[in-house]
Design a protein around this motif. Structure first.
Motif, PDB file in Angstrom:
ATOM      1  N   UNK A 415       2.050   0.666  -0.679  1.00 12.52           N
ATOM      2  CA  UNK A 415       1.206   0.444  -1.861  1.00 12.52           C
ATOM      3  C   UNK A 415       0.818   1.623  -2.586  1.00 12.52           C
ATOM      4  N   UNK A 416       0.434   2.639  -1.606  1.00 10.29           N
ATOM      5  CA  UNK A 416      -0.097   3.887  -2.509  1.00 10.29           C
ATOM      6  C   UNK A 416       0.991   4.694  -3.053  1.00 10.29           C
ATOM      7  N   UNK A 417       2.234   4.448  -2.543  1.00 17.94           N
ATOM      8  CA  UNK A 417       3.489   5.342  -3.270  1.00 17.94           C
ATOM      9  C   UNK A 417       3.814   4.483  -4.616  1.00 17.94           C
ATOM     10  N   UNK A 418       3.528   3.528  -4.740  1.00 20.53           N
ATOM     11  CA  UNK A 418       3.967   2.931  -6.112  1.00 20.53           C
ATOM     12  C   UNK A 418       2.913   2.119  -6.837  1.00 20.53           C
ATOM     13  N   UNK A 450      -6.484   3.948  -4.233  1.00 21.31           N
ATOM     14  CA  UNK A 450      -5.589   2.974  -5.022  1.00 21.31           C
ATOM     15  C   UNK A 450      -6.512   3.000  -6.526  1.00 21.31           C
ATOM     16  N   UNK A 451      -7.782   3.229  -6.418  1.00 25.08           N
ATOM     17  CA  UNK A 451      -8.743   3.150  -7.602  1.00 25.08           C
ATOM     18  C   UNK A 451      -8.154   4.359  -8.306  1.00 25.08           C
ATOM     19  N   UNK A 452      -7.957   5.536  -7.802  1.00 22.54           N
ATOM     20  CA  UNK A 452      -7.508   6.586  -8.708  1.00 22.54           C
ATOM     21  C   UNK A 452      -6.042   6.497  -9.256  1.00 22.54           C
ATOM     22  N   UNK A 455      -5.001   0.990  -9.693  1.00 26.99           N
ATOM     23  CA  UNK A 455      -4.601  -0.364  -9.194  1.00 26.99           C
ATOM     24  C   UNK A 455      -5.951  -1.301  -8.864  1.00 26.99           C
ATOM     25  N   UNK A 456      -5.483  -2.711  -9.230  1.00 28.67           N
ATOM     26  CA  UNK A 456      -6.920  -3.564  -9.006  1.00 28.67           C
ATOM     27  C   UNK A 456      -6.653  -4.051  -7.713  1.00 28.67           C
ATOM     28  N   UNK A 457      -7.840  -4.008  -6.791  1.00 26.33           N
ATOM     29  CA  UNK A 457      -7.545  -4.222  -5.327  1.00 26.33           C
ATOM     30  C   UNK A 457      -8.680  -5.088  -5.080  1.00 26.33           C
ATOM     31  N   UNK A 458      -8.176  -6.223  -4.179  1.00 30.17           N
ATOM     32  CA  UNK A 458      -9.056  -7.128  -3.424  1.00 30.17           C
ATOM     33  C   UNK A 458      -8.889  -7.245  -1.865  1.00 30.17           C
TER      34      UNK A 458
END
Length: 807
Positions: A415-418, A450-452, A455-458
């Motif tokens: 996730x962090x890489x893409x 992820x915010x940086x 990305x939208x995260x739930x």
């Protein structure tokens, strides 16, 4: 759309949706098209897919039945027919005709509804017209696969010859068979066929007694089948004609094959379009089953779900409810995530619905990518994501030496890489699988990363540290699954901007754990942690109380609005009743006016007939004055009745001031000015035109003092002569008036013209529907002082103008 991991769709329950879509497919090619379909992230493509399905939803719900049924697979025919001189099978041609007929029916259906369903117009325009091919197959191949006589003139002729020869052959065989039976050589009385030739059954011991050729024998050997010598040539003729028939049938099929090859590309286009439409109609049927709508996609910078129901759960429960007497429903989800706060942490008790809420968000994203409307209320907004990454469930593997925590870390690394600003990340039970403090810290760092990345995260979690993080971070927000302290059960409702409690102790109490053990657990947890949990529980209880109060106030407001609407309806009813009463008065007044007009006409007629004799004139005037007095009294009585009704409904209270004779006043809330004639004790006599009445002074409102005296000089006609036509028009325009108004105007017009020297009048009434013209003509016929009337010449107005000549 890029989806990770590969089994993400199954984890979200998307397989249940697709299985339901497959259930409604009507063609093998439709199944293949659905299997090959991938979720799209192209805005135009997604919007187009959803619009097509939404239009078919409307057709299925509100329009004439969609002409759609089972479609045969013609893929094999399209492969075998490509080589030149290949001959198709009749049943393959029948399948092709069914496909062509389906396309033609669909094309006509959509063509008549282009404006109504614009997204389906490309299918209508793209379907080629192959009606001629369908007609050629229909005229050549019967419903059972037989080649029809109408396929060619040669085939019709050959079959006619075969029928004639077979009749001759049967006649000859019957003759030979009767002879054999009479000689005792045969017992059966019907010819039969052996080796393609018609024969007669003969007893084995008598086979040499019948001249002919043995074609076959029965299984017992007791009967032989002989082709009589006399029938040999006829049998040969039939066989030759049958061979010619087979050649002609093959030629017909080959010709049909040539016809198919000529339009092979169009047929391939049709099969592809029908497969696509099959998928669309299947999606539309599923969308109607789950009450799906098309959300707002473009121009939105938030995820806003209003009353969204998890469709996989709803379909699963519906299948279970079919075998259960206690149906269950899905609790709707209300969720919001904005571009400035792209991280939402959902907390709450176990089995409280956190994972279902998370799955609903992911499932909606997948359904939109596949062009399937989602079950939510209007106003739902979901942007189109290019990537969907989820970490739900346990991915531990002994073969791959992966623990639960290791699998989470591997997913997190991907996730962090893409991740970017078009990525939706869903994480279930963030921070689990390792030390709670370390897991929470790692999860918080992941959310920040992820915010940086945009990305939208739930995510769902139980960690108190992450609840505090979501409360303080400017890019995150809390959400809690509600838990009822009254029933000690989850309600499955999501509350935004609230941290949730795990309710471990409450659930333990519901499951009847010993109180002593629960007290010890609270003691071990420590006062700060226990206080925080109690604070959350108390906070949620207060929020619920406020919501209940809000609901109560909303109910009271609705009741007040209903009461207001009721009073408003009653007010309108009173006003309508008053209007009806006024209309009745107007009609009565018009009746009085008609009588008055008739009285005036009779008076004028008497004066004219008596050559203005003074005594006759005085008598006529006396009668007219008496009638006028009756009219005044009747109108005054009606006015009093109306005013009394108005007073009873309003009961006004006003300060009238001192009223004197000559003052200008208004009665009640009216707008007609009257003059005070006399003040007589507790009553005031007022006058308005010819109307006089006595009223209570409290009902009057003074609007002016005495009027200045005015002197009017009237010009009287000379005795024995006619007054000049001063100020009297020769033309009257009544266009646009109602019939009753027009008749009054015509009556006054003629009355004013009679004392003058005018003998010819013009009434302009227009053509219109002719109702006003007819009423005026009927009225003129009744007047004795009108000698004649007629329509004007066309250059003067024709049927729109009536010329009146006075007596």
């Amino acid at each position: 759309m890029q989806v990770f991991p590969p089994n993400a769709a199954d984890k979200l329950g998307f397989g249940i949706i697709i299985d339901r879509v497959r259930h409604h497919l009507r063609s093998k090619r439709g199944h293949e098209a659905l299997t090959m379909e991938h979720p799209s992230c192209d805005a135009d493509e997604v919007a187009g897919r959803l619009a097509e399905v939404a239009d078919v939803q409307q057709i299925l719900q509100f329009d004439d039945p969609l002409p759609w049924g089972e479609l045969p697979d013609v893929h094999a025919l399209l492969k075998t027919i490509r080589p030149e001189e290949s001959v198709p099978e009749p049943f393959d041609l029948l399948d092709l005709r069914q496909v062509v007929l389906a396309s033609e029916t669909l094309r006509k259906y959509l063509s008549s509804r282009k404006a109504k369903y614009p997204s389906l117009r490309p299918y209508c325009d793209a379907i080629p017209d192959l009606a001629a091919l369908g007609t050629s197959i229909e005229s050549a191949v019967g419903p059972d696969g037989e080649i029809l006589d109408s396929a060619s003139e040669t085939l019709r002729r050959v079959r006619s010859s075969i029928a004639a020869r077979e009749r001759e052959l049967r006649s000859a065989l019957q003759k030979e068979l009767r002879s054999a039976i009479s000689s005792g050589f045969a017992t059966e009385d019907q010819p039969t066929i052996r080796n393609g030739r018609m024969v007669i059954p003969v007893r084995a011991e008598a086979k040499r007694k019948v001249r002919g050729f043995v074609q076959d024998a029965s299984a017992t050997g007791q009967t032989v089948f002989i082709e009589p010598e006399a029938c040999l040539e006829l049998n040969n003729d039939v066989r030759e004609l049958q061979a010619e028939e087979r050649r002609e049938v093959r030629r017909v099929l080959a010709s049909l094959g040539d016809g198919v090859r000529r339009v092979l590309d169009e047929v391939v286009t049709i099969t592809g379009l029908l497969a696509q439409f099959d998928v669309i109609q299947a999606k539309a049927r599923v969308a109607n089953e789950i009450a799906g709508i098309v959300p707002v996609l473009e121009g939105t910078n938030r995820v806003m779900i209003r009353a969204g129901c998890n469709p996989a759960l709803a379909l699963h429960l519906s299948m279970m409810d079919s075998e259960d007497d206690h149906p269950r429903t899905v609790v709707p989800l209300d969720f919001e995530m904005t571009s400035d706060r792209k991280t939402v942490l959902i907390t709450g008790p176990n089995a409280g619905g956190k994972t279902v809420a998370l799955g609903t968000i992911g499932l909606f994203t997948l359904m939109i990518g596949h062009g399937i409307p989602i079950p939510a209320d209007e106003g739902t907004e979901i942007p189109i994501f290019r990537k969907l990454y989820i970490d739900i469930g346990d991915e531990q593997s002994i073969e791959d030496d992966l623990s639960t925590f290791s699998s989470h870390i591997r997913n997190l690394r991907e996730m962090l890489s893409e991740a970017d600003h078009e990525t939706l990340v869903l994480i279930d039970e963030a921070g689990t699988g390792t030390d709670p403090e370390e897991g929470a810290a790692l999860a918080q760092a992941a959310f920040e990363a992820l915010n940086n990345a945009g990305a939208w995260t739930v995510a769902t979690t139980h960690h108190g540290r992450l609840k505090a993080f979501a409360h303080t971070a400017d890019f995150a927000r809390n959400a809690a699954m509600e838990f009822s302290l009254d029933t000690l059960e989850p309600t499955y409702r999501l509350q935004m901007d609230l941290p949730g409690s795990s309710y471990a102790f409450e659930i333990g109490r519901r499951l009847e754990l010993p109180d002593s053990m629960l007290d010890r657990a609270r003691e071990l947890l420590g006062a700060p942690a226990t206080s925080l949990e109690d604070l959350i529980v108390d906070y949620q209880a207060r929020v619920r109380d406020l919501e209940q109060q809000q609901d109560d106030l909303r109910g009271r407001l609705e009741a007040a609005e209903a009461t207001k609407a009721d009073y408003e309806a009653k007010r309108r009813e009173l006003e309508q009743g008053r209007s009806r009463r006024r209309m009745e008065m107007l009609e009565e007044g018009q009746g009085i006016l008609r009588k008055a007009n008739a009285m005036v006409e009779r008076t004028i007629r008497q004066i004219k007939e008596s050559q203005a004799d003074r005594e006759a004139t005085r008598t006529a005037r006396a009668e007219l004055d008496a009638f006028r007095q009756d009219v005044d009294e009747a109108l005054a009585a009606e006015r009093v009745n109306v005013e009394e009704e108005s007073m009873s409904s309003r009961q006004p209270s006003r300060d009238t001031g001192r009223i004197e004779a000559g003052d200008q006043v208004v009665l009640d809330d009216g707008n007609v000015t009257a003059e005070v004639i006399e003040v007589d004790g507790d009553e005031v006599v007022i006058s308005s035109g010819a109307l006089r009445m006595r009223v209570d002074p409290t009902r009057l409102r003074k609007v002016g003092g005495k009027r200045a005296q005015q002197v009017h000089v009237r010009q009287r006609a000379a005795p024995g002569g006619s007054a000049p036509a001063l100020g009297v028009s020769q033309r009257l325009d009544v266009r646009g008036q109602r019939v009753d108004q027009g008749l009054q105007s015509v009556g006054r017009f003629i009355d004013e013209a009679l004392p003058t020297s005018l003998k010819r009048l013009e009434i302009l009434h227009g053509k219109g529907t002719g109702a006003l013209r007819k009423a005026i003509h009927d009225y003129l016929e009744e007047r004795a002082d009108v000698s004649s009337f007629e329509e004007a010449d066309w250059e003067q107005g024709g049927a729109g103008v009536t010329i009146v000549r006075l007596a």
